[in-house]
Design a protein around this motif. Structure first.
Motif, PDB file in Angstrom:
ATOM      1  N   UNK A  77       7.882  15.345  -2.078  1.00 34.14           N
ATOM      2  CA  UNK A  77       6.489  15.245  -2.664  1.00 34.14           C
ATOM      3  C   UNK A  77       6.163  13.008  -2.120  1.00 34.14           C
ATOM      4  N   UNK A  78       5.224  13.293  -1.052  1.00 30.49           N
ATOM      5  CA  UNK A  78       4.332  12.322  -0.989  1.00 30.49           C
ATOM      6  C   UNK A  78       3.533  11.892  -1.909  1.00 30.49           C
ATOM      7  N   UNK A  79       3.768  10.474  -2.875  1.00 33.12           N
ATOM      8  CA  UNK A  79       3.341  10.033  -3.434  1.00 33.12           C
ATOM      9  C   UNK A  79       2.053   9.352  -2.564  1.00 33.12           C
ATOM     10  N   UNK A  80       0.578   9.119  -3.285  1.00 38.12           N
ATOM     11  CA  UNK A  80       0.142   8.259  -2.535  1.00 38.12           C
ATOM     12  C   UNK A  80      -2.186   9.244  -2.771  1.00 38.12           C
ATOM     13  N   UNK A  81      -2.750   8.244  -3.144  1.00 34.48           N
ATOM     14  CA  UNK A  81      -4.234   8.688  -3.501  1.00 34.48           C
ATOM     15  C   UNK A  81      -5.027   8.425  -2.473  1.00 34.48           C
ATOM     16  N   UNK A  82      -6.409   8.501  -2.524  1.00 36.99           N
ATOM     17  CA  UNK A  82      -7.989   7.975  -1.325  1.00 36.99           C
ATOM     18  C   UNK A  82      -8.260   7.521  -2.220  1.00 36.99           C
TER      19      UNK A  82
END
Length: 211
Positions: free
Chosen positions: A178-183
Motif C-alpha cells: 500500500x502506497x500512501x501519497x496524494x498528488x
C-alpha cells in the motif's frame, strides 16, 4: 497524512543506518550465508477508487513488471529497493466514459522483517518504507484543451508478503503493498486541486534468487 509520510521516511533512513552497523557488529548472524536477493514479479497496481471525492472520476489499474533487490543484514532483517521496471498505464474515466490516460512508475526503499529460519518452506515478511511515484504522460481531455498535469505522490509504503522456498537459491514470492501519497492537479501550469488521492495498492507474484 503527513505523519504517515514522515513515518515512512524515518523507517527508510533507519534501515540504511542500521544495516551497515549490524553487519559490522556481527557478520555471523546469517546462518544461510546469503546476503543478497533479487525478485522479478508481475504486479497489479490499482489507484484509489475515489481520487476526487464528489467528482465521480475513477482511474483503472494496470499490470507491469516490477523488480526488487534486497540486502540481508541477517536471515530476518533486510533493506529492499523495489520499483516498477515499466510504467503502469491508467485509463481515467468519468460519467461519460474514458476522458484520458495517465502513467505511473513507483520506486521505494523499505526495511523488512522476514519471519522464521532461512530454510523454512514458507517465510512471511513485512516491510515499511518510503516511496515516490513518478507521474507522466498525462493525457486528459479538458473543455478548452489545456494540459492537465499531476505532481508525483510521495509517502509511506507498507508491505506484506510470503516467500516459498523451492531450492536453497530459488524461491517464489507473493506480496501486497500500500502506497500512501496524494498528488496536486495543475491546469495549464496552475494548481487547481490539491491532495488528489492516488494511494494505490499492489499485488504481485514472482520468482527470486538468493546469493
Amino acid at each position: 497524512m503527513q505523519s504517515l509520510r514522515s513515518l515512512g521516511l524515518s523507517a527508510a533512513i533507519a534501515s540504511l543506518l542500521v544495516a551497515p552497523a549490524a553487519f559490522a557488529q556481527d557478520t555471523g548472524d546469517s546462518a544461510s550465508g546469503k546476503r543478497f536477493s533479487v525478485v522479478g514479479s508481475a504486479t497489479i497496481l490499482q489507484p484509489d477508487s475515489d481520487p476526487l471525492p464528489g467528482s465521480r472520476i475513477d482511474a483503472d489499474g494496470d499490470v507491469a513488471p516490477t523488480l526488487s533487490a534486497t540486502y540481508h543484514v541477517n536471515d530476518n532483517i533486510g533493506v529492499e529497493l523495489w520499483g516498477a521496471a515499466d510504467k503502469f498505464n491508467h485509463r481515467v474515466r468519468g460519467d461519460a466514459g474514458k476522458i484520458g490516460t495517465v502513467d505511473s512508475q513507483p520506486i521505494a526503499l523499505s526495511g523488512q522483517y522476514h519471519f522464521g529460519d532461512a530454510d523454512n518452506t514458507f517465510r512471511p515478511f513485512v516491510g515499511l518504507g518510503y516511496h515516490q511515484t513518478n507521474i507522466s504522460d498525462e493525457d486528459i481531455a479538458t473543455a478548452d484543451g489545456s494540459h492537465v498535469g499531476l505532481t508525483s505522490p510521495k509517502g509511506a509504503i507498507g508491505t506484506v508478503g510470503v516467500d516459498v522456498n523451492i531450492t536453497p537459491t530459488w524461491f517464489a514470492r507473493a506480496d501486497a503493498r500500500y502506497l500512501d501519497g496524494d498528488a496536486d492537479a495543475k491546469l495549464a501550469g496552475q494548481t487547481v486541486e490539491r491532495d488528489v488521492r492516488f494511494n494505490p495498492w499492489t499485488v504481485g507474484v514472482g520468482v527470486g534468487a538468493r546469493f
